[in-house]
Write an enzyme that holds these catalytic residues in place. Structure first.
Site, short mmCIF file in Angstrom:
data_model
loop_
_atom_site.label_atom_id
_atom_site.label_comp_id
_atom_site.label_asym_id
_atom_site.label_seq_id
_atom_site.Cartn_x
_atom_site.Cartn_y
_atom_site.Cartn_z
N SER A 121 -1.78 0.31 10.67
CA SER A 121 -2.69 0.09 11.79
C SER A 121 -3.91 -0.70 11.33
O SER A 121 -4.51 -1.45 12.11
CB SER A 121 -3.15 1.44 12.38
OG SER A 121 -3.96 2.15 11.46
N GLU A 154 -10.59 -5.61 3.73
CA GLU A 154 -10.19 -4.24 3.40
C GLU A 154 -10.51 -3.91 1.94
O GLU A 154 -10.92 -2.81 1.61
CB GLU A 154 -8.69 -4.05 3.70
CG GLU A 154 -8.30 -2.60 3.78
CD GLU A 154 -7.08 -2.32 4.64
OE1 GLU A 154 -6.74 -3.12 5.53
OE2 GLU A 154 -6.46 -1.27 4.42
N ASP A 166 0.52 -5.91 3.90
CA ASP A 166 0.29 -5.47 5.27
C ASP A 166 -0.24 -6.59 6.15
O ASP A 166 0.20 -6.78 7.28
CB ASP A 166 -0.71 -4.30 5.29
CG ASP A 166 -0.17 -3.07 4.60
OD1 ASP A 166 1.01 -3.10 4.17
OD2 ASP A 166 -0.93 -2.10 4.48
P1 ADP Z 1 -2.58 2.63 8.10
O1 ADP Z 1 -2.98 1.23 7.92
O2 ADP Z 1 -1.35 3.00 7.33
O3 ADP Z 1 -2.46 3.05 9.54
P2 ADP Z 1 -5.14 3.06 6.86
O4 ADP Z 1 -5.80 4.27 6.29
O5 ADP Z 1 -4.96 1.88 6.00
O6 ADP Z 1 -3.74 3.54 7.48
O7 ADP Z 1 -5.95 2.57 8.13
C1 ADP Z 1 -6.25 3.47 9.16
C2 ADP Z 1 -7.70 3.30 9.55
O8 ADP Z 1 -7.90 2.00 10.15
C3 ADP Z 1 -8.13 4.28 10.62
O9 ADP Z 1 -8.55 5.51 10.05
C4 ADP Z 1 -9.28 3.52 11.28
O10 ADP Z 1 -10.45 3.63 10.50
C5 ADP Z 1 -8.82 2.07 11.22
N1 ADP Z 1 -8.11 1.69 12.45
C6 ADP Z 1 -6.83 1.29 12.56
N2 ADP Z 1 -6.49 1.03 13.84
C7 ADP Z 1 -7.58 1.29 14.58
C8 ADP Z 1 -7.87 1.24 15.99
N3 ADP Z 1 -6.94 0.88 16.87
N4 ADP Z 1 -9.11 1.58 16.38
C9 ADP Z 1 -10.06 1.93 15.49
N5 ADP Z 1 -9.83 2.01 14.17
C10 ADP Z 1 -8.62 1.71 13.70
MG MG Z 2 -3.59 0.34 6.11
#
Ligand code: ADP
Ligand code: MG
Length: 366
Positions: A121, A154, A166
């Site tokens: 995400s 990041e 990613d």
């Molecule tokens: P992954 O990338 O595997 O989902 P990560 O820990 O790298 O996990 O990233 C997740 C973090 O990215 C969330 O905790 C948030 O801080 C941020 N994030 C991702 N998508 C969103 C979103 N749609 N809205 C707000 N923050 C987001």
């Molecule tokens: Mg991530």
């Protein structure tokens, strides 16, 4: 449900999106200069945005609690506060550092990529926002540049030392092909997914957090192993080097063994996909999982449980942890047409034994 119009009283000028991804094989190889094989999933992150005349950034997300809180900062005054807004600040900070001219904006983020589940995400957000800003401010940036900017944000602003996979997947992958990427040369090739295959992605309900220690510890271990072995990156080593690397102190020997064998498995997986050898592809998945569990030690009990449940299903060719580890999701290869039912069955059995709340992310309900 809130949207851009509710928040800001007018329609957005620009709407852009980017997909989440699932990595088929090649885990933790990207920051070692190795190979990865991600594909895009149907879930996406969307950024709706209108440029402002001043330096103010107003942004809210549908995915950070109800009601969505509106966050504000000024371009040029970015400052990490260990919150989701850091991903947005990181992007504007990185663009400015790269000499791109942007102003403030009003933005609304919404996503159906689950946060913190190994489906990236974070990169989906970075790339969707970069695409929106590229359109809003006429920035001259190609898709490769977007991926690199997302990674820099990041790494250097959020403080998660992720590799380039990613962001490359979010920027360049689609749902019908796997993106075979050499993270050292950045050469990539789109390999069609075999037609007689269903992908299953099952979220374990155990969340991880990249910015926390474990991921960065693995990176540091790889760097230490490189120093001891006198190589620049673990990519420089192959299967014939294993006798030498096995002599490293614990746990560095295991870490290196995973990276070396995993790189080879990516190459073998691409060949298996090209000839449509699904049983072999499945074996590579199970071998990759064992390597992550025993050598790289990034699995958790719940993830291992899902992989063992998959093994009992005749319609499944292979299963493995996907993403950074310490929770997250399992990717499985299933006989065409069986994916949804088998996925549900495994999810139910897993929920009953683990007490966790799994989510079948792929395939979507037929
Ligand atoms: P992954 O990338 O595997 O989902 P990560 O820990 O790298 O996990 O990233 C997740 C973090 O990215 C969330 O905790 C948030 O801080 C941020 N994030 C991702 N998508 C969103 C979103 N749609 N809205 C707000 N923050 C987001
Ligand atoms: Mg991530």
């Amino acid at each position: 449900m809130t949207d851009f119009q509710d928040l800001y009283g007018s329609a957005p000028t620009v709407v852009a999106d980017a997909p989440g991804r699932v990595n088929l094989i090649g885990e933790h190889t990207d920051y070692n200069g190795g190979f990865v094989l991600p594909t895009a999933i149907p879930q996406r992150t969307t950024v709706a945005l209108t440029p402002r005349r001043d330096r103010a950034v107003h942004v809210a997300s549908a995915n950070t609690g109800e009601p969505p809180a509106l966050r504000e900062y000024l371009i040029g005054m970015e400052n990490p506060i260990h919150d989701w807004i850091d991903y947005v600040q990181g992007i504007t900070w990185t663009l400015r550092t790269a000499g791109q001219r942007i102003r403030g904006f009003d933005a609304w983020i919404s996503s159906d990529v689950p946060l913190g589940s190994g489906l990236s995400s974070s990169a989906a957000l970075e790339v969707a926002l970069l695409r929106a800003l590229r359109a809003a401010f006429d920035l001259e940036l190609d898709d490769l540049a977007l991926a690199r900017l997302g990674q820099t944000a990041e790494n250097d602003f959020v403080g998660a030392h992720v590799g380039i996979m990613d962001q490359m997947a979010a920027s360049l992958a689609d749902e019908h092909t796997a993106l075979f990427l050499d993270t050292r040369s950045m050469a990539y090739q789109r390999v069609p997914l075999p037609a007689d295959l269903d992908l299953i992605v099952l979220n374990s309900g155990v969340a991880h957090d990249h910015a926390s220690g474990d991921y960065n510890t693995r990176r540091a271990e790889c760097e230490r192993a490189c120093e001891l072995l006198g190589v620049r990156q673990l990519r420089d080593l192959g299967i014939t080097d294993l006798p030498r690397t096995d002599a490293l102190p614990e746990p560095l020997n295991r870490r290196v063994r995973h990276i070396i064998t995993e790189n080879q498995r990516v190459l073998d997986a691409v060949s298996a996909m090209q000839v449509g050898d699904l049983p072999h592809l499945g074996q590579l998945f199970y071998a990759s999982h064992a390597s992550m569990r025993d050598d790289y030690q990034i699995s958790v009990m719940e993830i291992d449980m899902i992989v063992e449940l998959a093994r009992r299903e005749p319609d499944i060719y292979g299963a493995r942890l996907t993403g950074g580890g310490f929770g997250g999701a399992v990717v499985m290869l299933a006989h065409k047409g069986s994916g949804y039912n088998v996925g549900q069955r495994i999810a139910q059995a897993y929920a009953a034994t683990s007490g966790r709340t799994p989510a079948l992310l792929v395939p979507a309900k037929p």
